[in-house]
Design a protein around this motif. Structure first.
Motif, mmCIF file in Angstrom:
data_model
loop_
_atom_site.group_PDB
_atom_site.id
_atom_site.type_symbol
_atom_site.label_atom_id
_atom_site.label_comp_id
_atom_site.label_asym_id
_atom_site.label_seq_id
_atom_site.Cartn_x
_atom_site.Cartn_y
_atom_site.Cartn_z
ATOM 1 N N TYR A 1 0.741 -1.169 0.116
ATOM 2 C CA TYR A 1 0.059 -0.167 0.041
ATOM 3 C C TYR A 1 0.735 1.399 -0.174
ATOM 4 O O TYR A 1 0.358 2.306 -0.384
ATOM 5 N N SER A 2 2.339 1.244 0.633
ATOM 6 C CA SER A 2 2.818 2.382 0.448
ATOM 7 C C SER A 2 3.614 2.762 -0.915
ATOM 8 O O SER A 2 4.030 3.914 -1.233
ATOM 9 N N TYR A 3 3.928 1.664 -1.528
ATOM 10 C CA TYR A 3 4.839 1.965 -2.832
ATOM 11 C C TYR A 3 4.084 1.512 -3.972
ATOM 12 O O TYR A 3 4.615 2.134 -5.035
ATOM 13 N N VAL A 4 3.096 0.739 -4.119
ATOM 14 C CA VAL A 4 2.270 0.355 -5.356
ATOM 15 C C VAL A 4 1.326 1.649 -5.586
ATOM 16 O O VAL A 4 0.604 1.791 -4.788
ATOM 17 N N PRO A 5 1.358 2.130 -6.744
ATOM 18 C CA PRO A 5 0.515 3.239 -7.189
ATOM 19 C C PRO A 5 -1.007 2.707 -7.039
ATOM 20 O O PRO A 5 -1.346 1.450 -7.185
ATOM 21 N N LEU A 6 -1.916 3.430 -6.645
ATOM 22 C CA LEU A 6 -3.389 3.447 -6.434
ATOM 23 C C LEU A 6 -4.101 2.475 -7.856
ATOM 24 O O LEU A 6 -4.774 1.610 -7.422
ATOM 25 N N GLN A 7 -3.629 3.233 -8.948
ATOM 26 C CA GLN A 7 -4.145 2.705 -10.012
ATOM 27 C C GLN A 7 -3.760 1.046 -10.398
ATOM 28 O O GLN A 7 -4.439 0.364 -11.112
ATOM 29 N N TYR A 8 -2.754 0.566 -9.829
ATOM 30 C CA TYR A 8 -2.202 -0.674 -9.872
ATOM 31 C C TYR A 8 -2.533 -1.636 -8.695
ATOM 32 O O TYR A 8 -2.060 -2.944 -8.931
ATOM 33 N N GLN A 9 -3.169 -1.076 -7.764
ATOM 34 C CA GLN A 9 -3.550 -1.863 -6.539
ATOM 35 C C GLN A 9 -4.733 -2.694 -7.019
ATOM 36 O O GLN A 9 -5.727 -2.393 -7.635
ATOM 37 N N TYR A 10 -4.745 -3.910 -6.265
ATOM 38 C CA TYR A 10 -5.892 -4.804 -6.498
ATOM 39 C C TYR A 10 -7.186 -4.259 -5.743
ATOM 40 O O TYR A 10 -7.064 -3.846 -4.647
ATOM 41 N N ARG A 11 -8.370 -4.452 -6.647
ATOM 42 C CA ARG A 11 -9.543 -3.859 -5.972
ATOM 43 C C ARG A 11 -10.499 -5.325 -5.934
ATOM 44 O O ARG A 11 -10.226 -6.113 -6.812
ATOM 45 N N PRO A 12 -11.215 -5.237 -4.721
ATOM 46 C CA PRO A 12 -12.063 -6.505 -4.606
ATOM 47 C C PRO A 12 -12.987 -6.698 -5.684
ATOM 48 O O PRO A 12 -13.761 -5.701 -6.283
ATOM 49 N N GLY A 13 -13.154 -7.929 -6.221
ATOM 50 C CA GLY A 13 -14.104 -8.141 -7.490
ATOM 51 C C GLY A 13 -13.287 -7.789 -8.823
ATOM 52 O O GLY A 13 -14.089 -8.353 -9.986
ATOM 53 N N THR A 14 -12.203 -7.466 -8.804
ATOM 54 C CA THR A 14 -11.299 -7.377 -10.022
ATOM 55 C C THR A 14 -11.335 -8.526 -10.780
ATOM 56 O O THR A 14 -11.781 -8.837 -12.033
#
Length: 467
Positions: A52-65
């Motif tokens: 959560y600190s180093y991975v950009p938000l647009q690349y983070q996993y979102r539930p249901g993806t």
């Protein structure tokens, strides 16, 4: 540390473990397990915080993806499969006096496949097996083609589903399943009409739509026509109206048994009856099932047509089709039972408000209905629904212009009223007249059919899940 030294260290550790006592082994394993848990927890926490600190938000996993991607992939595959080889289901019938019970059966049948093929039994077969049809074959074909769940119509099909015809359905028409209601369908020899389809695993059953049948509607028309012919006796007419409206759980209504003496007696006295009172029980779920759920898009031209739409027939289909062609969205206003009765007299309409609404909703030309629309088209009605044009057919039940005096003054003043030439001369009175002209045959048929329906309600009726 070299590889040989690491291997030697592990060997010494295993040797020590084998030489230890059972108690020491348990203690050693417990410490090892605890160490693994602590190390795993620390690793997970550090990894999560780093993620959560180093991975950009647009690349983070979102539930249901991932599950959403799988769902879309399967849906895409299902659409390709339907386009290549859709599941085709078949349902046949006479579809005489098309009503919402027929429509609901077709709706359920369509939900079991991708394409619904309807087999329309010809007039000759109906006369051979049941007696004269009320509507001719061309009228019945127009009615079934107007139902929004029907994809294809096959004409000239046999009344009996023989093994030879079933083989033709499977090979020529690519039918996967044959559909029928849960009520029994027997051949003249007493065998199950769908026995062969069941043996082949090609039969699916749907729930019978209770509360309406052609037999019931014919009975209503028979009593309606007789009551309207007895205007010389207001007291008798009131008794008949009261008797029919109340109804009883069994028996038949025979108007010839109602004389001046019975008119002066109790309305609750037991009488033989020839008419089954409607068992229709409206629910909000049924309205939702029939509704298209559409609303007019921005800028769409909304066309409005109103009426009773009693005994939904080919004349209604033709005028709705003509009205729909005048705009982008067709809104149909259905008048209340009280308003219709005021215009037409006792025992009108034959079908009640909710029954008539469902019949119109099943038509593919109607986008939306107003249940219990006012007789007079007002400024408020036009504004509320964004109506751009009001249309009226040239053929209607009253037969004269006096019945619509003042009803369309507002759209006429606004210049948004149009009278359409009705493509068909058929009205509800036309259908009733056909029944009256062949009264003896229809009364005999109703008595026979009514007995089987009464037997179904009394002994055979069971709960079946509706799709």
């Amino acid at each position: 540390m070299s590889r040989r030294e690491t291997t030697s260290g592990l060997a010494d550790l295993l040797e020590t473990y084998r030489d230890a006592s059972t108690q020491d082994r348990v203690l050693w394993l417990s410490c090892a397990a605890a160490g693994v848990c602590v190390a795993g927890t620390a690793f997970w926490w550090l990894t999560r915080e780093s993620y959560y600190s180093y991975v950009p938000l647009q690349y983070q996993y979102r539930p249901g993806t991932f599950t959403g991607w799988v769902s879309r992939l399967l849906d895409k595959h299902a659409k390709r499969r339907r386009s290549r080889r859709p599941i085709r289901v078949y349902m046949d019938g006479c579809f005489d006096l098309m009503h919402y019970g027929h429509a609901n059966a077709l709706r359920q049948a369509k939900s079991l496949g991708d394409q619904l093929v309807l087999g329309l039994i010809p007039d000759s077969e109906i006369r051979r097996c049941k007696g004269p049809p009320i509507l001719n074959e061309e009228e019945r074909r127009k009615l079934v083609e107007s139902v929004k769940w029907v994809d294809e119509v096959i004409t000239d099909v046999p009344y009996d589903l023989t093994p030879a015809f079933l083989d033709e359905l499977i090979t020529k028409h690519k039918i996967d399943y044959v559909i029928h209601g849960d009520d029994p369908c027997l051949l003249p020899d007493g065998t199950d009409a769908y026995e062969h389809a069941k043996k082949l695993g090609r039969f699916l059953m749907i729930k019978r739509t209770e509360g309406v049948s052609t037999t019931d509607i014919v009975g209503r028309m028979l009593i309606c026509s007789r009551v309207n012919a007895l205007n010389e006796s207001d007291e008798k007419q009131m008794l008949l109206t009261r008797e029919f409206s109340r109804g009883r759980d069994k028996g038949n209504f025979r108007l010839e048994d109602i004389d001046e003496d019975s008119a002066a007696g109790s309305a609750d006295s037991p009488k033989e009856r020839n008419v089954t009172v409607s068992r229709f029980m409206p629910t909000s779920r049924r309205i939702v099932q029939f509704s298209s759920g559409r609303s007019p898009p921005p800028g769409a031209k909304v066309v409005y047509i109103d009426g009773s739409f009693d005994l939904f027939h080919v004349g209604h289909v033709d005028i709705l089709k003509a009205a729909r062609s005048k705009g982008d969205f067709l809104l149909v206003g259905i008048h209340t039972d009280e308003d219709v009765a005021e215009r037409r007299g006792p025992h009108q309409p034959i079908m009640n408000l909710h029954e008539r609404a469902l019949s119109v909703l099943a038509c593919k030309y109607a986008d939306e209905v107003i249940i219990g629309a006012p007789q007079t088209v007002t400024e408020d009605l036009l504004t509320t629904f964004g109506i751009g044009e009001v249309v009226r057919g040239s053929v209607h039940e009253s037969g004269d212009a006096s019945s619509e005096r003042g009803r369309y003054d507002v759209p006429i003043a606004r210049g948004t009223f149009r009278r359409l030439a009705s493509p068909s001369p058929v009205t509800s009175a036309t259908v009733i007249r056909r029944i009256v002209d062949n009264r003896a045959q229809y009364e005999a048929r109703n008595a026979k059919k009514g007995a089987s329906e009464a037997s179904y309600y009394a002994a055979s009726k069971q709960y079946v899940h509706e799709v």
